[in-house]
Scaffold this motif. Structure first.
Motif, mmCIF file in Angstrom:
data_model
loop_
_atom_site.group_PDB
_atom_site.id
_atom_site.type_symbol
_atom_site.label_atom_id
_atom_site.label_comp_id
_atom_site.label_asym_id
_atom_site.label_seq_id
_atom_site.Cartn_x
_atom_site.Cartn_y
_atom_site.Cartn_z
ATOM 1 N N LEU A 19 0.832 -1.195 0.000
ATOM 2 C CA LEU A 19 0.000 0.000 0.000
ATOM 3 C C LEU A 19 0.871 1.252 0.000
ATOM 4 C CD1 LEU A 19 -2.785 1.270 -0.041
ATOM 5 C CD2 LEU A 19 -2.826 1.112 2.447
ATOM 6 N N ARG A 20 1.971 1.214 0.722
ATOM 7 C CA ARG A 20 2.886 2.366 0.766
ATOM 8 C C ARG A 20 3.339 2.732 -0.650
ATOM 9 N NH1 ARG A 20 7.659 1.104 4.262
ATOM 10 N NH2 ARG A 20 5.927 0.344 5.479
ATOM 11 N N SER A 21 3.575 1.719 -1.507
ATOM 12 C CA SER A 21 4.008 2.021 -2.872
ATOM 13 C C SER A 21 2.903 2.762 -3.641
ATOM 14 C CB SER A 21 4.432 0.753 -3.608
ATOM 15 O OG SER A 21 3.318 -0.044 -3.922
ATOM 16 N N TRP A 22 1.639 2.452 -3.352
ATOM 17 C CA TRP A 22 0.528 3.185 -3.965
ATOM 18 C C TRP A 22 0.432 4.593 -3.388
ATOM 19 C CZ3 TRP A 22 -2.960 1.788 -7.794
ATOM 20 C CH2 TRP A 22 -2.851 0.472 -8.265
ATOM 21 N N LEU A 23 0.556 4.703 -2.070
ATOM 22 C CA LEU A 23 0.409 5.997 -1.400
ATOM 23 C C LEU A 23 1.471 7.000 -1.824
ATOM 24 C CD1 LEU A 23 -0.391 4.686 2.184
ATOM 25 C CD2 LEU A 23 -1.925 6.103 0.795
ATOM 26 N N LEU A 24 2.678 6.547 -2.026
ATOM 27 C CA LEU A 24 3.792 7.452 -2.281
ATOM 28 C C LEU A 24 4.122 7.626 -3.762
ATOM 29 C CD1 LEU A 24 6.114 6.387 0.675
ATOM 30 C CD2 LEU A 24 4.526 8.330 0.559
ATOM 31 N N ASP A 158 -0.128 28.334 -11.882
ATOM 32 C CA ASP A 158 -0.192 28.910 -10.532
ATOM 33 C C ASP A 158 -1.598 28.898 -9.940
ATOM 34 O OD1 ASP A 158 2.571 29.409 -10.336
ATOM 35 O OD2 ASP A 158 2.335 31.231 -11.535
ATOM 36 N N LYS A 159 -2.446 27.995 -10.410
ATOM 37 C CA LYS A 159 -3.795 27.827 -9.868
ATOM 38 C C LYS A 159 -3.813 26.502 -9.116
ATOM 39 C CE LYS A 159 -5.889 30.299 -13.718
ATOM 40 N NZ LYS A 159 -6.781 30.148 -14.888
ATOM 41 N N PRO A 160 -3.996 26.557 -7.776
ATOM 42 C CA PRO A 160 -3.913 25.330 -6.977
ATOM 43 C C PRO A 160 -5.226 24.539 -6.924
ATOM 44 C CG PRO A 160 -4.258 27.192 -5.529
ATOM 45 C CD PRO A 160 -4.153 27.750 -6.937
ATOM 46 N N LEU A 161 -5.074 23.211 -6.859
ATOM 47 C CA LEU A 161 -6.182 22.278 -6.678
ATOM 48 C C LEU A 161 -5.713 21.231 -5.680
ATOM 49 C CD1 LEU A 161 -6.539 21.376 -10.476
ATOM 50 C CD2 LEU A 161 -7.703 23.253 -9.353
ATOM 51 N N LEU A 162 -6.533 20.890 -4.708
ATOM 52 C CA LEU A 162 -6.158 19.871 -3.735
ATOM 53 C C LEU A 162 -6.879 18.571 -4.073
ATOM 54 C CD1 LEU A 162 -5.538 20.053 -0.036
ATOM 55 C CD2 LEU A 162 -7.302 18.503 -0.778
ATOM 56 N N VAL A 163 -6.135 17.478 -4.108
ATOM 57 C CA VAL A 163 -6.726 16.177 -4.377
ATOM 58 C C VAL A 163 -6.345 15.224 -3.252
ATOM 59 C CG1 VAL A 163 -6.843 14.216 -5.972
ATOM 60 C CG2 VAL A 163 -6.649 16.549 -6.876
ATOM 61 N N SER A 164 -7.362 14.632 -2.621
ATOM 62 C CA SER A 164 -7.167 13.613 -1.583
ATOM 63 C C SER A 164 -7.688 12.293 -2.124
ATOM 64 C CB SER A 164 -7.953 13.961 -0.311
ATOM 65 O OG SER A 164 -7.596 15.223 0.177
ATOM 66 N N GLU A 165 -6.952 11.224 -1.841
ATOM 67 C CA GLU A 165 -7.340 9.887 -2.284
ATOM 68 C C GLU A 165 -7.189 8.941 -1.104
ATOM 69 O OE1 GLU A 165 -5.513 10.712 -6.710
ATOM 70 O OE2 GLU A 165 -4.219 10.300 -5.004
ATOM 71 N N VAL A 166 -8.269 8.250 -0.767
ATOM 72 C CA VAL A 166 -8.289 7.364 0.396
ATOM 73 C C VAL A 166 -8.558 5.943 -0.089
ATOM 74 C CG1 VAL A 166 -9.367 6.883 2.619
ATOM 75 C CG2 VAL A 166 -9.149 9.261 1.831
ATOM 76 N N PHE A 167 -7.657 5.030 0.244
ATOM 77 C CA PHE A 167 -7.758 3.643 -0.195
ATOM 78 C C PHE A 167 -8.711 2.895 0.727
ATOM 79 C CE2 PHE A 167 -4.053 5.413 -2.060
ATOM 80 C CZ PHE A 167 -3.981 4.840 -3.320
ATOM 81 N N LEU A 168 -9.782 2.394 0.153
ATOM 82 C CA LEU A 168 -10.876 1.803 0.920
ATOM 83 C C LEU A 168 -10.581 0.350 1.316
ATOM 84 C CD1 LEU A 168 -13.762 3.308 -1.218
ATOM 85 C CD2 LEU A 168 -12.978 4.076 1.040
ATOM 86 N N PRO A 169 -11.286 -0.142 2.351
ATOM 87 C CA PRO A 169 -11.116 -1.552 2.746
ATOM 88 C C PRO A 169 -11.372 -2.467 1.541
ATOM 89 C CG PRO A 169 -12.487 -0.408 4.347
ATOM 90 C CD PRO A 169 -12.296 0.535 3.182
ATOM 91 N N GLY A 170 -10.550 -3.450 1.378
ATOM 92 C CA GLY A 170 -10.717 -4.372 0.260
ATOM 93 C C GLY A 170 -10.011 -3.937 -1.001
ATOM 94 N N PHE A 171 -9.305 -2.794 -0.970
ATOM 95 C CA PHE A 171 -8.551 -2.371 -2.145
ATOM 96 C C PHE A 171 -7.550 -3.463 -2.502
ATOM 97 C CE2 PHE A 171 -4.653 -0.206 -3.727
ATOM 98 C CZ PHE A 171 -5.141 0.136 -4.973
ATOM 99 N N PRO A 172 -7.584 -3.969 -3.742
ATOM 100 C CA PRO A 172 -6.750 -5.131 -4.081
ATOM 101 C C PRO A 172 -5.256 -4.840 -4.191
ATOM 102 C CG PRO A 172 -7.922 -4.362 -6.008
ATOM 103 C CD PRO A 172 -8.443 -3.572 -4.843
ATOM 104 N N GLY A 173 -4.866 -3.576 -4.234
ATOM 105 C CA GLY A 173 -3.441 -3.251 -4.305
ATOM 106 C C GLY A 173 -2.760 -3.298 -2.956
ATOM 107 N N GLU A 174 -3.533 -3.630 -1.916
ATOM 108 C CA GLU A 174 -3.029 -3.638 -0.522
ATOM 109 C C GLU A 174 -2.155 -4.807 -0.290
ATOM 110 O OE1 GLU A 174 -2.504 -2.619 3.097
ATOM 111 O OE2 GLU A 174 -4.625 -2.203 3.088
#
Length: 174
Positions: A19-24, A158-174
């Motif tokens: 999962l760390r490899s996906w997160l980073l 120079d226009k900022p956008l924030l993107v958050s991504e949360v890996f849900l239970p059962g994510f197969p890349g875990e």
């Protein structure tokens, strides 16, 4: 809930190596999910509205907390399973010129657009351990699990956008 660019990955509560490899990963999550799902991928829009960002989000974006933003929450699904909850915060002041069309992104993945831009800049990725008590992710998607998320600021012209991504239970890349 705290977002940290340099979390202690050696604490008892840390993501698995996979999962760390996906997160980073600094590349396109959309592209990786398309590959993992063998093309059986879609975006389900939960909601899109004009509202204020959370204080944490406003601080990350460097905007006034009272500024109105377009907030878009989606589920990224592979094989029709919920894999990732994504929340995008786009200050209305950023949605001008060639970014104006992002107001009507619909069920198109934001990442596909962002990573097609040659002058895209991205801040360091911040991580957070999230539970249902944080109310950041709809409770029905989290259950009793503690899940990992990441967020970063993308900048185009120079226009900022924030993107958050949360890996849900059962994510197969875990």
């Amino acid at each position: 809930m705290r977002w940290s660019v340099n979390p202690s990955l050696s604490s008892p509560l840390h993501p698995s190596t996979r999962l760390r490899s996906w997160l980073l990963d600094n590349g396109s999550l959309t592209a990786k999910l398309l590959k993992l799902s063998q093309g059986d991928f879609r975006v389900e829009v939960l909601r899109q509205l004009n509202a204020r960002a959370s204080l944490s989000e406003a601080q990350a974006l460097g905007i006034n907390p009272h500024q109105i933003c377009l907030i878009r929450e989606v589920i990224l699904r592979g094989h029709n399973q919920p894999w990732v909850f994504a929340r995008s915060v786009l200050p209305l002041s950023s949605l001008t010129g060639n970014l104006r069309h992002l107001r009507k992104q619909g069920n198109r993945p934001l990442g596909a657009f962002l990573f097609s831009q040659p002058h895209l800049k991205r801040s360091p990725i911040a991580l957070s351990l999230i539970s249902r008590h944080h109310a950041y992710v709809p409770e029905k998607l989290v259950g009793d699990a503690q899940i990992w998320g990441r967020r970063s600021i993308f900048s185009l012209s120079d226009k900022p956008l924030l993107v958050s991504e949360v890996f849900l239970p059962g994510f197969p890349g875990e």
